[in-house]
Design a protein around this motif. Structure first.
Motif, PDB file in Angstrom:
ATOM      1  N   ARG A  69      -7.239  -1.909  12.854  1.00 44.60           N
ATOM      2  CA  ARG A  69      -7.802  -2.346  11.587  1.00 44.60           C
ATOM      3  C   ARG A  69      -6.901  -1.898  10.433  1.00 44.60           C
ATOM      4  N   ASP A  70      -6.671  -2.827   9.532  1.00 47.15           N
ATOM      5  CA  ASP A  70      -5.928  -2.467   8.325  1.00 47.15           C
ATOM      6  C   ASP A  70      -6.814  -1.621   7.407  1.00 47.15           C
ATOM      7  N   ALA A  71      -6.162  -0.971   6.449  1.00 44.60           N
ATOM      8  CA  ALA A  71      -6.924  -0.209   5.452  1.00 44.60           C
ATOM      9  C   ALA A  71      -7.855  -1.154   4.696  1.00 44.60           C
ATOM     10  N   THR A  72      -9.036  -0.663   4.370  1.00 54.31           N
ATOM     11  CA  THR A  72     -10.052  -1.466   3.687  1.00 54.31           C
ATOM     12  C   THR A  72     -10.146  -1.049   2.225  1.00 54.31           C
ATOM     13  N   LEU A  73     -10.347  -2.018   1.349  1.00 52.09           N
ATOM     14  CA  LEU A  73     -10.502  -1.764  -0.078  1.00 52.09           C
ATOM     15  C   LEU A  73     -11.914  -2.119  -0.516  1.00 52.09           C
ATOM     16  N   VAL A  74     -12.530  -1.222  -1.272  1.00 50.73           N
ATOM     17  CA  VAL A  74     -13.853  -1.467  -1.844  1.00 50.73           C
ATOM     18  C   VAL A  74     -13.732  -1.298  -3.357  1.00 50.73           C
ATOM     19  N   VAL A  75     -14.010  -2.355  -4.104  1.00 46.85           N
ATOM     20  CA  VAL A  75     -13.915  -2.327  -5.570  1.00 46.85           C
ATOM     21  C   VAL A  75     -15.313  -2.165  -6.152  1.00 46.85           C
ATOM     22  N   LYS A  76     -15.455  -1.207  -7.056  1.00 47.84           N
ATOM     23  CA  LYS A  76     -16.758  -0.953  -7.672  1.00 47.84           C
ATOM     24  C   LYS A  76     -16.594  -0.901  -9.178  1.00 47.84           C
ATOM     25  N   THR A  77     -17.505  -1.573  -9.871  1.00 47.95           N
ATOM     26  CA  THR A  77     -17.489  -1.598 -11.336  1.00 47.95           C
ATOM     27  C   THR A  77     -18.686  -0.817 -11.866  1.00 47.95           C
ATOM     28  N   ASP A  78     -18.465  -0.006 -12.910  1.00 47.77           N
ATOM     29  CA  ASP A  78     -19.559   0.726 -13.530  1.00 47.77           C
ATOM     30  C   ASP A  78     -20.573  -0.255 -14.120  1.00 47.77           C
TER      31      ASP A  78
ATOM     32  N   SER B 234     -13.280   1.176 -10.166  1.00 49.34           N
ATOM     33  CA  SER B 234     -12.570   2.047  -9.235  1.00 49.34           C
ATOM     34  C   SER B 234     -12.336   1.306  -7.920  1.00 49.34           C
ATOM     35  N   ILE B 235     -11.355   1.789  -7.190  1.00 50.45           N
ATOM     36  CA  ILE B 235     -11.064   1.259  -5.856  1.00 50.45           C
ATOM     37  C   ILE B 235     -11.187   2.390  -4.852  1.00 50.45           C
ATOM     38  N   THR B 236     -11.926   2.137  -3.784  1.00 44.93           N
ATOM     39  CA  THR B 236     -12.018   3.076  -2.676  1.00 44.93           C
ATOM     40  C   THR B 236     -11.180   2.530  -1.518  1.00 44.93           C
ATOM     41  N   VAL B 237     -10.242   3.358  -1.042  1.00 38.47           N
ATOM     42  CA  VAL B 237      -9.417   2.982   0.109  1.00 38.47           C
ATOM     43  C   VAL B 237      -9.959   3.700   1.333  1.00 38.47           C
ATOM     44  N   ILE B 238     -10.249   2.947   2.385  1.00 35.09           N
ATOM     45  CA  ILE B 238     -10.665   3.512   3.669  1.00 35.09           C
ATOM     46  C   ILE B 238      -9.457   3.459   4.592  1.00 35.09           C
ATOM     47  N   GLY B 239      -9.053   4.631   5.093  1.00 36.44           N
ATOM     48  CA  GLY B 239      -7.835   4.754   5.871  1.00 36.44           C
ATOM     49  C   GLY B 239      -7.755   3.765   7.031  1.00 36.44           C
ATOM     50  N   ALA B 240      -6.530   3.279   7.289  1.00 34.04           N
ATOM     51  CA  ALA B 240      -6.311   2.277   8.330  1.00 34.04           C
ATOM     52  C   ALA B 240      -6.499   2.872   9.725  1.00 34.04           C
ATOM     53  N   TYR B 241      -7.005   2.055  10.668  1.00 35.22           N
ATOM     54  CA  TYR B 241      -7.104   2.407  12.083  1.00 35.22           C
ATOM     55  C   TYR B 241      -5.929   1.746  12.800  1.00 35.22           C
ATOM     56  N   GLY B 242      -4.763   2.355  12.681  1.00 34.97           N
ATOM     57  CA  GLY B 242      -3.578   1.817  13.316  1.00 34.97           C
ATOM     58  C   GLY B 242      -3.007   0.603  12.627  1.00 34.97           C
ATOM     59  N   GLY B 243      -3.613   0.150  11.550  1.00 36.25           N
ATOM     60  CA  GLY B 243      -3.151  -1.039  10.846  1.00 36.25           C
ATOM     61  C   GLY B 243      -2.283  -0.686   9.659  1.00 36.25           C
ATOM     62  N   SER B 244      -2.124  -1.653   8.785  1.00 33.80           N
ATOM     63  CA  SER B 244      -1.241  -1.488   7.641  1.00 33.80           C
ATOM     64  C   SER B 244      -1.984  -0.866   6.464  1.00 33.80           C
TER      65      SER B 244
ATOM     66  N   PRO C  40      -2.443  -0.519   2.220  1.00 33.84           N
ATOM     67  CA  PRO C  40      -2.377  -1.534   1.154  1.00 33.84           C
ATOM     68  C   PRO C  40      -1.084  -1.412   0.352  1.00 33.84           C
ATOM     69  N   ASN C  41      -0.688  -2.524  -0.237  1.00 33.46           N
ATOM     70  CA  ASN C  41       0.439  -2.526  -1.166  1.00 33.46           C
ATOM     71  C   ASN C  41      -0.056  -2.930  -2.547  1.00 33.46           C
ATOM     72  N   GLY C  42       0.866  -2.964  -3.502  1.00 27.69           N
ATOM     73  CA  GLY C  42       0.480  -3.250  -4.878  1.00 27.69           C
ATOM     74  C   GLY C  42      -0.169  -4.606  -5.044  1.00 27.69           C
ATOM     75  N   ASN C  43       0.387  -5.617  -4.407  1.00 28.80           N
ATOM     76  CA  ASN C  43      -0.175  -6.970  -4.530  1.00 28.80           C
ATOM     77  C   ASN C  43      -1.591  -7.039  -3.989  1.00 28.80           C
TER      78      ASN C  43
ATOM     79  N   LEU D 269      -3.791  -4.610  -3.984  1.00 27.87           N
ATOM     80  CA  LEU D 269      -4.689  -3.982  -4.963  1.00 27.87           C
ATOM     81  C   LEU D 269      -4.980  -4.924  -6.122  1.00 27.87           C
ATOM     82  N   ILE D 270      -3.920  -5.556  -6.642  1.00 29.88           N
ATOM     83  CA  ILE D 270      -4.103  -6.465  -7.775  1.00 29.88           C
ATOM     84  C   ILE D 270      -5.008  -7.629  -7.382  1.00 29.88           C
ATOM     85  N   ASN D 271      -4.800  -8.181  -6.203  1.00 32.68           N
ATOM     86  CA  ASN D 271      -5.623  -9.312  -5.756  1.00 32.68           C
ATOM     87  C   ASN D 271      -7.079  -8.902  -5.582  1.00 32.68           C
ATOM     88  N   ALA D 272      -7.291  -7.678  -5.064  1.00 30.77           N
ATOM     89  CA  ALA D 272      -8.672  -7.204  -4.902  1.00 30.77           C
ATOM     90  C   ALA D 272      -9.366  -7.082  -6.253  1.00 30.77           C
TER      91      ALA D 272
END
Length: 470
Positions: free
Chosen positions: A81-90, A97-107, A109-112, A114-117
């Motif tokens: 599994r690649d790293a997961t991104l969770v975006v939360k707005t106040d 904010s962005i929460t990154v969940i560590g990858a399970y052997g996957g890739s 995230p890169n800058g693009n 994050l911006i797309n998320a």
């Protein structure tokens, strides 16, 4: 157990347990699975624990079932599994904010990514590049499943405009009395109060700083937040003043005299100047302001429709002014028969002096002393203040004090047990009502704001394309 039981899929995304290779005579253990995961360099893969437990607790080899000879019965036990991104707005949309969940052997995230998320969640404003870089740096070091949260976008509250401000360019005579001069040696001479404050014709005496429009803000969704402009005000061009022809923000003196600060402006008084008031001058009654460079002797009376400024002492005299009364050195009275005090001072404005002793004072505004007030009767619609600018001196002792808006002094009363009677905050009831009205207004605003926030949250749950235009 050396037989290969695990198989990596052709796309490298999943690992399956090959049911056909399960041994009939040996028992499968978790160590066997972990060992083979390590051989496949898949220890970081996401494990389907329920599937693994099922295999370990009920292996097909114990059921004497015929094993299939194809891959249809293989059980998937791990996944890349690649790293997961969770975006939360106040809730107020002022931060995201962005929460990154560590990858399970996957890739990672890169800058693009994050911006797309952020764009997918409508966050387009206030994004900080430094925060995104920090998030990418931390994401590389996360263990599988570990979470890291960082605010990455920030709205900006609007900066509301400033109200018009009128800045005096000359000092107030009363402040001069309350601020003794400091010498070159750092010591303060209580007798040295500096030069007398006067202005000359053509001198700039006040500057207007116009109201500002303010700076609009925005939230992280890019919606503008309007700023409230400041309240402007016009000059109160008083007697003896005029606006500068080349700069309407400046107020100029048209004649020499004493500057008097009024609301939104100033006036310059033609002052009657005397070296002193005594039997040689007689009582003084003047339509305007009076400047006395000496003392006011006992028994004398000084009446003025404007201000009265005395550069010496006032002793056992009577002063009445339609404006302020400022006595540089001090006011001295004496207790007479029938508990009457021999010195009376009455002003529609402020009364300011270095000290007062056995004096009856009535004022429409504040009464201020820098040294002491002893055995005085003071009635004011403002504040009684007995303290110098450096908060080193100030004693209020004895007498009767009635102040509508409070009393401030460094020392009140005396160890000798001298009776000091103080009645303060006589306008407390009306002030309390004003405060309660303000509290109610704030509560109403909070309630309205809460309704707006609830409406915003409901709106966020609706896809952007389906939101009503209003």
């Amino acid at each position: 157990m050396t037989q290969r039981l695990l198989k990596l899929s052709q796309d490298g995304q999943t690992i399956s347990l090959q049911v056909a290779n399960l041994p009939a005579e040996a028992e499968l253990t978790r160590d066997d699975i972990v060992t083979q995961l390590a051989e496949l360099d898949a220890l970081d893969f996401y494990l389907y624990e329920n599937a693994i437990d099922t295999v370990l607790q009920s292996p097909l080899s114990k059921k004497n079932e015929t094993k299939p000879d194809d891959d249809s019965a293989d059980i998937v036990i791990a996944e890349r599994r690649d790293a997961t991104l969770v975006v939360k707005t106040d809730p107020d949309l002022m931060a995201a904010s962005i929460t990154v969940i560590g990858a399970y052997g996957g890739s990672v995230p890169n800058g693009n990514l994050l911006i797309n998320a952020l764009k997918e969640n409508g966050i387009v404003k206030g994004i900080r590049k430094s925060q995104l870089q920090e998030l990418l740096h931390q994401a590389v070091n996360l263990t599988p499943g570990q979470k890291f949260t960082l605010p990455v976008a920030f709205g900006r509250q609007p900066e509301h405009g400033r109200d018009a401000v009128f800045e005096p360019l000359v000092e107030d005579a009363s402040r001069r009395i309350l601020r003794p001069q400091e010498g070159n040696d750092g010591k303060v001479d209580m007798r040295d109060l500096g030069e007398l404050i006067t202005v000359r014709a053509g001198q700039a005496i006040m500057r207007k700083h116009s109201a500002t429009e303010g700076v609009p803000g925005f939230n992280v969704l890019g919606k503008a937040m309007a700023a409230i402009p400041g309240n402007d005000a016009s000059y109160n061009v008083g007697e003896g003043t005029e606006l500068c022809e080349n700069d309407y923000s400046l107020l100029m003196a048209t004649k020499s005299g004493l500057p008097v600060v009024v609301q939104n402006g100033m006036t310059v008084d033609d002052a009657l100047t005397l070296n002193g008031v005594n039997v040689s001058t007689g009582h003084i009654n003047f339509d305007g302001s009076i400047l006395i460079n000496g003392d006011v002797s006992p028994g004398m009376k000084v009446f003025a429709t404007g201000n009265i400024t005395v550069n010496g002492f006032v002793e056992l005299a009577e002063l009445r002014a339609g404006g302020d009364i400022a006595v540089v050195k001090g006011i001295i009275g004496r207790q007479q028969e029938g508990n009457k005090l021999g010195c009376y001072v009455q002003a529609s404005g402020k009364v300011t002096s270095k000290f007062a002793q056995f004096v009856e004072i009535e004022a429409g505004k504040d009464v201020c002393f820098s040294l002491h007030a002893l055995h005085c009767v003071i009635k004011t619609q403002g504040v009684v203040q007995v303290i110098d600018e450096f908060s080193r001196h100030g004693t209020l002792s004895g007498g009767y004090i009635e102040a509508d808006y409070g009393v401030r002094a460094l020392n009140i009363g005396a160890l000798a047990g001298i009776q000091t009677e103080i009645i303060a905050f006589s306008h407390y009831t009306s002030l309390r009502e004003q405060l309660n009205d303000a509290y109610r207004a704030v509560e109403q605003q909070h309630a309205q704001l809460q309704k707006i926030k609830e409406a915003q949250l409901k709106l966020l749950k609706i896809p952007t394309a389906k939101r009503p235009p209003n």
